[in-house]
Motif scaffolding. Structure first.
Motif, PDB file in Angstrom:
ATOM      1  N   LEU A  93       2.746  -3.795  30.214  1.00  0.00           N
ATOM      2  CA  LEU A  93       2.705  -3.278  28.849  1.00  0.00           C
ATOM      3  C   LEU A  93       1.455  -3.716  28.086  1.00  0.00           C
ATOM      4  N   GLU A  94       0.766  -4.735  28.577  1.00  0.00           N
ATOM      5  CA  GLU A  94      -0.502  -5.114  27.949  1.00  0.00           C
ATOM      6  C   GLU A  94      -1.495  -3.960  27.979  1.00  0.00           C
ATOM      7  N   PHE A  95      -1.362  -3.082  28.966  1.00  0.00           N
ATOM      8  CA  PHE A  95      -2.276  -1.950  29.116  1.00  0.00           C
ATOM      9  C   PHE A  95      -1.674  -0.658  28.552  1.00  0.00           C
ATOM     10  N   GLU A  96      -0.476  -0.780  27.949  1.00  0.00           N
ATOM     11  CA  GLU A  96       0.222   0.394  27.424  1.00  0.00           C
ATOM     12  C   GLU A  96       0.716   0.095  26.010  1.00  0.00           C
ATOM     13  N   PRO A  97      -0.203   0.017  25.031  1.00  0.00           N
ATOM     14  CA  PRO A  97       0.207  -0.351  23.667  1.00  0.00           C
ATOM     15  C   PRO A  97       1.197   0.610  23.032  1.00  0.00           C
ATOM     16  N   GLU A  98       1.217   1.858  23.491  1.00  0.00           N
ATOM     17  CA  GLU A  98       2.163   2.830  22.950  1.00  0.00           C
ATOM     18  C   GLU A  98       3.509   2.772  23.671  1.00  0.00           C
ATOM     19  N   GLY A  99       3.610   1.923  24.681  1.00  0.00           N
ATOM     20  CA  GLY A  99       4.854   1.743  25.404  1.00  0.00           C
ATOM     21  C   GLY A  99       4.984   2.627  26.630  1.00  0.00           C
ATOM     22  N   LEU A 100       6.071   2.429  27.342  1.00  0.00           N
ATOM     23  CA  LEU A 100       6.373   3.182  28.557  1.00  0.00           C
ATOM     24  C   LEU A 100       7.792   3.717  28.498  1.00  0.00           C
ATOM     25  N   THR A 101       8.017   4.889  29.042  1.00  0.00           N
ATOM     26  CA  THR A 101       9.382   5.366  29.217  1.00  0.00           C
ATOM     27  C   THR A 101      10.013   4.578  30.353  1.00  0.00           C
ATOM     28  N   PHE A 102      11.337   4.658  30.478  1.00  0.00           N
ATOM     29  CA  PHE A 102      12.007   4.000  31.601  1.00  0.00           C
ATOM     30  C   PHE A 102      11.432   4.492  32.919  1.00  0.00           C
ATOM     31  N   SER A 103      11.184   5.793  32.998  1.00  0.00           N
ATOM     32  CA  SER A 103      10.666   6.368  34.242  1.00  0.00           C
ATOM     33  C   SER A 103       9.295   5.811  34.581  1.00  0.00           C
ATOM     34  N   ASP A 104       8.405   5.735  33.584  1.00  0.00           N
ATOM     35  CA  ASP A 104       7.062   5.212  33.833  1.00  0.00           C
ATOM     36  C   ASP A 104       7.098   3.724  34.161  1.00  0.00           C
ATOM     37  N   ALA A 105       7.941   2.990  33.446  1.00  0.00           N
ATOM     38  CA  ALA A 105       8.065   1.560  33.731  1.00  0.00           C
ATOM     39  C   ALA A 105       8.594   1.348  35.144  1.00  0.00           C
ATOM     40  N   GLY A 106       9.607   2.124  35.507  1.00  0.00           N
ATOM     41  CA  GLY A 106      10.168   1.999  36.847  1.00  0.00           C
ATOM     42  C   GLY A 106       9.165   2.336  37.927  1.00  0.00           C
ATOM     43  N   TYR A 107       8.368   3.373  37.688  1.00  0.00           N
ATOM     44  CA  TYR A 107       7.363   3.762  38.684  1.00  0.00           C
ATOM     45  C   TYR A 107       6.339   2.647  38.875  1.00  0.00           C
ATOM     46  N   GLN A 108       5.880   2.051  37.783  1.00  0.00           N
ATOM     47  CA  GLN A 108       4.869   1.004  37.889  1.00  0.00           C
ATOM     48  C   GLN A 108       5.435  -0.282  38.479  1.00  0.00           C
ATOM     49  N   LEU A 109       6.727  -0.508  38.298  1.00  0.00           N
ATOM     50  CA  LEU A 109       7.341  -1.724  38.843  1.00  0.00           C
ATOM     51  C   LEU A 109       7.723  -1.586  40.316  1.00  0.00           C
ATOM     52  N   MET A 110       8.100  -0.374  40.732  1.00  0.00           N
ATOM     53  CA  MET A 110       8.619  -0.244  42.101  1.00  0.00           C
ATOM     54  C   MET A 110       7.972   0.867  42.917  1.00  0.00           C
ATOM     55  N   ASN A 111       7.158   1.727  42.284  1.00  0.00           N
ATOM     56  CA  ASN A 111       6.431   2.791  42.996  1.00  0.00           C
ATOM     57  C   ASN A 111       7.331   3.804  43.698  1.00  0.00           C
ATOM     58  N   SER A 112       8.530   3.991  43.208  1.00  0.00           N
ATOM     59  CA  SER A 112       9.426   4.966  43.828  1.00  0.00           C
ATOM     60  C   SER A 112       9.028   6.380  43.421  1.00  0.00           C
ATOM     61  N   VAL A 113       9.144   7.307  44.354  1.00  0.00           N
ATOM     62  CA  VAL A 113       8.852   8.702  44.037  1.00  0.00           C
ATOM     63  C   VAL A 113      10.099   9.441  43.567  1.00  0.00           C
TER      64      VAL A 113
END
Length: 233
Positions: A93-113
Motif C-alpha cells: 500500500l505504500e505504492f498505492e496511496p489511493e488504496g487497493l480493492t480486495f481483488s487487487d490486494a489479493g492478486y499482489q499478495l498471492m498472484n492468483s489468476v
C-alpha cells in the motif's frame, strides 16, 4: 496531548495506568484516533509507549475485563499467512496511496489468476490488518483498502522488531481476547468460544485463531496458559 502522550506521561510520573490499558484494549475512540488519523509524531509516541510497557500488564487487565458479548461468525478471523496481513499488505500500500480493492490486494499478495480466490484472499488479509489498525476498509462497493498512518509507520520495522506491539494490538480483538481471558482464568475451550460457527467452519478457522492466540502468548511470562486451551472439536 493525544492519548499515547498522556499515557506515556502517566507512566513517567508513576501514575497507575490501568485505566489507559483498559481504554486501549476496549478500542476507545481516543486510543484509536491517533492510529487511524495521526501524524508521524503521534504514531512514534504510540509505538514507543506500547513497546515500553510489559505485555504482562495487558494480560493483568484483560484477565478481569468483561467480554462485551458472545462471538458472532464475523468475529472469527480467517486468513492464510499472518505476515501478509501484519506487514506485507502495508508494504504494498505504500505504492498505492489511493488504496487497493480486495481483488487487487489479493492478486499482489498471492498472484492468483482466479478472480474469486483473489477477492477472498485480499479480503481476509485486509481484515486481519484492520484488526491491528493497519488499514481501513471502505464501505463502498467494491471495498477499497487504504493504509492508516499507523500502518504506514510500522512498515519501517521488520516483524521481529514490531511483534511486541502487534501482540498488544491483537489483544484488543474480541475473538483473541475471549480465548486469552478464558485461558488466563482457567481451562478454555475453543469450541465453546466459537459456538456461533458451524462445526465445519469452526474447523476451518481453528488454525487461524490458534495462530493469533499462540502469537500473543508465546514468549511471554504467561505462555504456560497455552496448555489450558482445548482446541479439539
Amino acid at each position: 496531548m493525544d492519548f499515547y502522550s498522556v499515557w506515556a506521561e502517566m507512566r513517567e510520573n508513576g501514575i497507575d495506568d490501568r485505566a489507559a490499558i483498559t481504554a486501549f484494549l476496549s478500542r476507545s475512540e481516543q486510543s484509536v484516533h491517533p492510529l487511524l488519523l495521526g501524524g508521524e509524531s503521534e504514531c512514534s509516541t504510540a509505538f514507543s509507549t506500547l513497546d515500553s510497557i510489559p505485555i504482562e500488564q495487558f494480560f493483568e487487565v484483560a484477565e478481569f475485563m468483561p467480554i462485551e458479548r458472545a462471538l458472532i461468525p464475523a468475529d472469527v478471523p480467517c486468513f492464510s499467512n499472518f505476515e501478509n496481513g501484519a506487514s506485507r499488505l502495508n508494504e504494498l500500500l505504500e505504492f498505492e496511496p489511493e488504496g487497493l480493492t480486495f481483488s487487487d490486494a489479493g492478486y499482489q499478495l498471492m498472484n492468483s489468476v482466479k478472480p474469486g480466490a483473489r477477492v477472498k484472499y485480499g479480503e481476509n488479509h485486509s481484515k486481519l490488518a484492520a484488526m491491528m489498525s493497519l488499514v481501513t476498509i471502505s464501505s463502498s462497493r467494491p471495498a477499497v483498502v487504504k493504509a492508516t498512518p499507523w500502518g504506514t509507520y510500522l512498515t519501517r520495522f521488520d516483524m521481529k522488531r514490531k511483534d511486541n506491539v502487534l501482540k498488544k494490538l491483537l489483544i484488543r480483538d474480541i475473538c483473541v481476547r475471549t480465548i486469552v481471558k478464558a485461558a488466563l482464568n482457567g481451562p478454555a475451550t475453543y469450541r465453546e468460544a466459537v459456538k456461533a460457527l458451524s462445526p465445519s467452519t469452526a474447523l476451518r478457522r481453528r488454525t487461524n485463531v490458534k495462530c493469533l492466540v499462540d502469537f500473543v502468548l508465546a514468549g511471554t511470562e504467561r505462555e504456560d496458559v497455552l496448555s489450558r486451551i482445548d482446541w479439539e472439536l
